[in-house]
Design a protein around this motif. Structure first.
Motif, PDB file in Angstrom:
ATOM      1  N   LEU A 102      13.937   3.251  18.713  1.00 37.29           N
ATOM      2  CA  LEU A 102      15.166   3.807  18.059  1.00 37.29           C
ATOM      3  C   LEU A 102      16.408   2.787  18.398  1.00 37.29           C
ATOM      4  O   LEU A 102      16.998   2.659  17.426  1.00 37.29           O
ATOM      5  N   GLN A 103      16.420   2.321  19.403  1.00 32.78           N
ATOM      6  CA  GLN A 103      17.577   1.545  19.659  1.00 32.78           C
ATOM      7  C   GLN A 103      17.842   0.188  18.951  1.00 32.78           C
ATOM      8  O   GLN A 103      18.767  -0.079  18.384  1.00 32.78           O
ATOM      9  N   ARG A 104      16.582  -0.148  18.634  1.00 33.69           N
ATOM     10  CA  ARG A 104      16.527  -1.377  17.571  1.00 33.69           C
ATOM     11  C   ARG A 104      16.847  -1.166  16.309  1.00 33.69           C
ATOM     12  O   ARG A 104      17.631  -1.957  15.417  1.00 33.69           O
ATOM     13  N   LEU A 105      16.394  -0.001  15.830  1.00 37.49           N
ATOM     14  CA  LEU A 105      16.691   0.424  14.441  1.00 37.49           C
ATOM     15  C   LEU A 105      18.293   1.017  14.162  1.00 37.49           C
ATOM     16  O   LEU A 105      18.892   0.702  13.291  1.00 37.49           O
ATOM     17  N   ILE A 106      18.768   1.685  15.331  1.00 32.40           N
ATOM     18  CA  ILE A 106      19.856   1.825  15.126  1.00 32.40           C
ATOM     19  C   ILE A 106      21.015   0.797  15.395  1.00 32.40           C
ATOM     20  O   ILE A 106      21.858   0.446  14.461  1.00 32.40           O
ATOM     21  N   LYS A 139      19.296  13.640  12.474  1.00 32.23           N
ATOM     22  CA  LYS A 139      18.750  15.059  12.389  1.00 32.23           C
ATOM     23  C   LYS A 139      17.326  14.840  12.980  1.00 32.23           C
ATOM     24  O   LYS A 139      17.144  15.849  13.671  1.00 32.23           O
ATOM     25  N   ALA A 140      16.442  13.885  12.555  1.00 30.34           N
ATOM     26  CA  ALA A 140      15.074  13.988  13.198  1.00 30.34           C
ATOM     27  C   ALA A 140      14.848  13.561  14.492  1.00 30.34           C
ATOM     28  O   ALA A 140      14.125  14.126  15.049  1.00 30.34           O
ATOM     29  N   GLU A 164       0.834  -1.384  -0.177  1.00 32.35           N
ATOM     30  CA  GLU A 164      -0.227   0.016  -0.080  1.00 32.35           C
ATOM     31  C   GLU A 164       0.913   1.101  -0.122  1.00 32.35           C
ATOM     32  O   GLU A 164       0.360   2.381   0.145  1.00 32.35           O
ATOM     33  N   ASP A 165       2.257   1.175  -0.078  1.00 34.10           N
ATOM     34  CA  ASP A 165       3.226   2.235  -0.379  1.00 34.10           C
ATOM     35  C   ASP A 165       3.082   2.925   0.935  1.00 34.10           C
ATOM     36  O   ASP A 165       2.938   4.384   0.988  1.00 34.10           O
ATOM     37  N   GLN A 166       3.279   2.320   2.147  1.00 35.71           N
ATOM     38  CA  GLN A 166       3.297   3.040   3.515  1.00 35.71           C
ATOM     39  C   GLN A 166       4.471   2.422   4.234  1.00 35.71           C
ATOM     40  O   GLN A 166       4.547   1.564   5.038  1.00 35.71           O
ATOM     41  N   PRO A 167       5.781   2.910   3.810  1.00 31.76           N
ATOM     42  CA  PRO A 167       6.854   2.462   4.452  1.00 31.76           C
ATOM     43  C   PRO A 167       7.086   2.564   5.886  1.00 31.76           C
ATOM     44  O   PRO A 167       7.666   1.782   6.424  1.00 31.76           O
ATOM     45  N   ASN A 168       6.724   3.920   6.360  1.00 29.67           N
ATOM     46  CA  ASN A 168       6.756   3.975   7.837  1.00 29.67           C
ATOM     47  C   ASN A 168       6.090   3.242   8.395  1.00 29.67           C
ATOM     48  O   ASN A 168       6.225   2.569   9.447  1.00 29.67           O
ATOM     49  N   ALA A 206      11.374  11.930   6.148  1.00 32.45           N
ATOM     50  CA  ALA A 206       9.937  11.559   6.637  1.00 32.45           C
ATOM     51  C   ALA A 206       9.861  10.519   7.642  1.00 32.45           C
ATOM     52  O   ALA A 206       9.332  10.697   8.500  1.00 32.45           O
ATOM     53  N   VAL A 207      10.231   9.493   6.925  1.00 34.35           N
ATOM     54  CA  VAL A 207      10.074   7.999   7.736  1.00 34.35           C
ATOM     55  C   VAL A 207      10.925   8.158   8.917  1.00 34.35           C
ATOM     56  O   VAL A 207      10.593   7.705  10.139  1.00 34.35           O
ATOM     57  N   ALA A 208      11.992   8.683   9.071  1.00 32.49           N
ATOM     58  CA  ALA A 208      12.752   8.908  10.042  1.00 32.49           C
ATOM     59  C   ALA A 208      12.243   9.580  11.379  1.00 32.49           C
ATOM     60  O   ALA A 208      12.400   9.111  12.591  1.00 32.49           O
TER      61      ALA A 208
END
Length: 885
Positions: A804-808, A833-834, A761-765, A794-796
């Protein structure tokens, strides 16, 4: 909690033989473990497989798939090298001195005592009894010491301590029943036996026997067709010299019995098919009174390498016996020597020094050179980015290792006594070390030199070390005067001497958040000092027993210390209150020592923690001591989460909980009675092994059985691994990535199908958040790469803080293996930045993940820098060529 053993540092080699596979993997025994070094990629790893005692023999199959491991208890393991698992096990009845796979890979020759046994090599098939004994040769009068197969796998040459070598047939369908060829004339133990092949006819035409008294015998098969008939006689004894002519019945191809005549001369030559083995020449290596301890032969190049007990090795061109090179690697004896398959590299090992090197003999350069600590490591320290690990030991040396490759890249040997403490500065360019020689030294890790030395007015023995967060103040605690010395890092001048303790200061650490220094001593106190503002102890925390060590929690709001009664006390350093206590006597209890007169349950010795270490987030603490266990405790609930057993090596004392009563004699335990009067031919001798375990140079151990202990624990700043300095070496444990399902925020609607639906559905976030909730590496990677570069900001910004910890951490893992470097760096930049405010406010909790990301970025930067510097002129040429076009 999901830690598993990853690598063993500090001791690349401790005795036994080494093996090089056809894909340039160097396999060496280290205690009861096996270390594998990739000589092309320059990386090392240690197999998770453990033997029951110290490994004495290794053999690899010709295709490099199987590894045969034999230990000192005569137990054998067959390991699949690719999967790193044990396939089959067997125990031999006698001590194994040599073992070798046949060139075809279908059989294994084992020198077990006086017997030469031929076994069928097991494969991947599950069988009830995979090892099948094909033949046993009992012709020798003493232990078999060397083996060599013929290229066609039909014959095997074996040497023995009975001063003879014999050539056997191993084809079990043989038709000629004769005794083996016998090579006589040696005056000492046969160390190596080799077969030379005629390159024109590809048949065996020469044999070489190398003896311990530094002589080589060259034997030649002349006058025949270069082929041997089958030789039988499993239980037959060789004839003595001077045996008259005899007749031996053979069977021709049509089944007709034929009589062949054989003649055996006084020199032991045996005629066969019109050919005769004869002694061609006898050459001496000229190294007396040294003994020959290791040798190897490369048939393709017809070259021989020999190593001696004085550390010298020689390279010879055969059959003319021309010396090509003479080199010395140390003053200790060489215990292993080996050619690689191509013959351009020589592998040499010295067990007493823990030294292993690969020498390129044509260019006279080192391909690989590593040496471990002569004694056990006393202390370890991680760099701020977790890329480097420093170790210090009783051999007065400081070594710095690269954690990813497992290699030591620099050794500092300026200390004149044991190194007791280490500390990395925050910049990673400076390392501090304290020693019993009365100095604290600062090492420059860029220029590899000692650029500053801190000393006291009178000679002291420093046992602990600490530096503040800014790196301006250095503190060290002493053993003898019970004082704490304070120096300036910039000037090297002594600023202050803190007095007040009445016992040795074994624990010293600055608070991570302020300039308060905490110290622990055997005087049963923990003291806090304000180094910058005033003199004297700010506060004193009394205990009922000697305080052995202390450590601050990473946020500085908690202080943990261990005492002699086996307890861990947790203090609030701000309010000065005792928060809670963990009773660890039962958890740290070790096995029974050979010299103990009580059972392990009733013994009070060693039931305390000598080293502590908080996790990166402060949620759990690791504790260890003079035991085979490393304990992990939950700090909030004060419960034991897990115990790591350091080793299962029965060659060490304190591993078994209950001793076997059949080993007890009227003179004491059987293992403590030294009735071996023979020379130690290879490996570390008993006295040296005892010194290694005691940790004291020159001390006498219990008949070569060091006690298992853990002297230091450190967790990496990334939180992904921890290191333990033990009797077995420096063990590295890392997070196990094989965990299958560990969701962080599970719901009915959070499924892999929902992730795929969001992507369609083009919802990457939304898809990325769902994958982070599922905590599946494959899904997180898929969602990260589904985001276009334009949508990254935008997604960030839409990622909640709790993910955040898991993504980093996912970015750090991708940087290690993903080729899309620019894309991942763009992601990391936009995320910082975000989410800058969230990261700044919760920096303590995110610190392990951020350290992992920093480590991955620095490693990729160094790789690219090396590549660019090596191709600088080529890039300039390409750029100039494209500009002209």
């Amino acid at each position: 909690m999901n830690y598993r053993f990853q690598n063993l540092l500090g001791a690349p080699y401790r005795g036994g033989n080494v093996v090089i596979t056809k894909n340039n993997l160097l396999i060496s025994p280290v205690g009861n473990r096996v270390s594998i070094t990739d000589l092309v990629k320059f990386q090392t790893l240690t197999l998770p497989v453990q033997s029951s005692s110290d490994i004495c023999r290794l053999a690899a199959s010709p295709d490099g798939v199987f590894l045969l491991i034999v230990d000192g208890n005569r137990r054998c393991l067959l390991v699949n090298l690719h999967r790193q698992v044990v396939l089959h096990r067997i125990s031999f009845k006698n001590a194994v001195k040599a073992v070798a796979f046949s060139p075809c890979g279908s059989r294994i020759a084992v020198a077990a005592g006086k017997l030469l046994q031929i076994w069928r090599a097991p494969g991947f098939k599950k069988e009830f009894f995979p090892f099948e004994l094909i033949r046993t040769f009992a012709d020798f009068d003493d232990k078999v010491t060397a083996l060599k197969w013929s290229p066609d796998s039909k014959y095997i040459l074996a040497g023995s301590k009975d001063l003879t070598a014999r050539l056997f047939s191993v084809n079990k369908t043989g038709v000629v029943k004769t005794k083996p060829f016998l090579f006589l004339g040696h005056r000492d133990t046969v160390v190596g036996v080799f077969l030379g092949v005629d390159k024109m006819t590809n048949t065996v035409c020469r044999a070489y026997t190398v003896t311990r008294d530094c002589y080589m015998f060259s034997w030649e098969l002349s006058g025949g067709d270069g082929k041997f008939d089958e030789m039988g006689g499993e239980n037959s004894e060789p004839d003595s010299p001077g045996t008259p002519e005899r007749e031996v019945e053979t069977e021709s191809g049509n089944g007709v019995s034929v009589k062949n005549k054989k003649r055996k001369g006084l020199d032991g030559n045996l005629e066969e098919n019109g050919g005769k083995w004869r002694l061609l020449r006898k050459d001496g290596f000229g190294q007396a009174p040294a003994k020959l301890t290791a040798c190897d032969y490369h048939g393709g190049l017809d070259m021989l390498v020999v190593g001696f007990s004085n550390g010298v090795f020689r390279l010879y061109q055969l059959p003319d016996f021309i010396c090509i090179q003479v080199m010395s690697i140390s003053r200790q004896k060489i215990t292993t020597a080996l050619f690689n398959e191509a013959g351009n590299w020589l592998t040499l090992g010295c067990a007493k020094l823990g030294q292993l090197l690969v020498w390129e003999w044509r260019s006279s350069t080192y391909v690989f050179k590593q040496q471990g600590h002569f004694f056990d490591a006393n202390c370890v320290a991680y760099s701020a980015d977790s890329q480097f690990l420093a170790t210090g030991a009783d051999d007065n040396k400081v070594k710095v290792w690269t954690v990813s490759s497992g290699f030591c890249f620099v050794t500092f040997s300026e200390h004149t006594n044991a190194v007791t403490a280490l500390h990395f500065m925050a910049t990673n360019q400076c390392l501090l070390s304290a020693s019993l020689d009365g100095t604290v030294r600062a090492w420059d890790l860029v220029r590899y030199r000692n650029f500053r030395t801190f000393t006291s007015p009178s000679s002291k023995q420093f046992a602990s070390l600490a530096a503040d967060q800014s790196g301006e103040v250095i503190c060290a605690g002493t053993l003898d005067s019970f004082e704490i010395f304070v120096w300036s890092m910039k000037t090297g001048r002594l600023l202050d001497v803190l007095s007040g303790h009445e016992g040795p200061v074994h624990g010293l650490m600055f608070s991570p958040t302020n300039a308060i220094l905490a110290s622990s001593s055997w005087d049963r106190t923990v003291r806090l000092w304000d180094v910058f503002e005033g003199k004297g102890a700010v506060e004193t925390f009394p205990h009922t027993h000697d305080v052995l060590t202390l450590v601050y929690r990473p946020d500085g709001r908690q202080l943990a210390c261990s005492t002699l009664d086996g307890q861990i006390h947790f203090w609030d350093p701000i309010d000065g209150l005792l928060m809670y206590t963990i009773e660890g006597r039962r958890d740290i209890a070790s096995g029974r020592l050979m010299t103990d007169r009580r059972s392990a349950a009733n013994s009070t010795s060693g039931k305390f923690f000598t080293t502590l270490c908080y996790s990166a987030d402060g949620s759990y603490i690791l504790a260890a001591g003079n035991s085979k266990f490393i304990c992990m405790y939950d700090v909030a609930d004060q419960v034991l989460l897990r115990r790591f057993q350091v080793t299962h090596n029965l060659s060490l004392d304190g591993v078994l909980d209950i001793l076997n009563s059949k080993n007890m004699t009227r003179d004491g335990p059987l293992d403590l009675i030294d009735d071996d009067n023979s020379d130690t031919e290879e490996g570390v001798d008993k006295q040296t092994r005892a010194n290694l375990g005691s940790g004291l140079p020159g001390s006498i151990g219990n008949a070569g059985r060091p006690s298992i202990r853990t002297k230091c624990l450190r967790i990496a700043p990334t939180g992904r691994s921890f290191t333990a300095a033990t009797t077995e070496g420096v063990l590295v444990y890392s997070i196990d990535e094989s965990i299958i399902f560990d969701p962080s925020d599970l719901d009915v609607e959070v499924t892999p199908e929902a992730v795929d639906a969001a992507l369609s559905e083009d919802q990457p976030n939304k898809a990325l958040i769902l994958s982070l909730r599922l905590n599946e590496d494959a899904l997180i990677k898929k969602c990260i790469f589904a985001v276009t570069p334009m949508d990254i900001p935008a997604v960030a910004s839409s990622i909640p803080y709790k993910y955040l910890q898991r993504l980093i951490q996912a970015f750090a893992n991708l940087l290690e293996s993903c080729p899309h470097l620019e894309f991942i760096l763009r992601w990391s930049q936009e995320l910082c930045k975000a989410q800058g405010n969230s990261i700044k406010q919760n920096s303590k909790k995110l610190l392990p993940a951020l350290k992992s990301l920093e480590q991955a970025i620095v490693r990729r930067h160094l790789d690219l820098a090396d590549t660019c510097s090596s191709n600088e002129y080529k890039l300039q040429y390409l750029c100039s060529t494209s500009a002209t076009k």
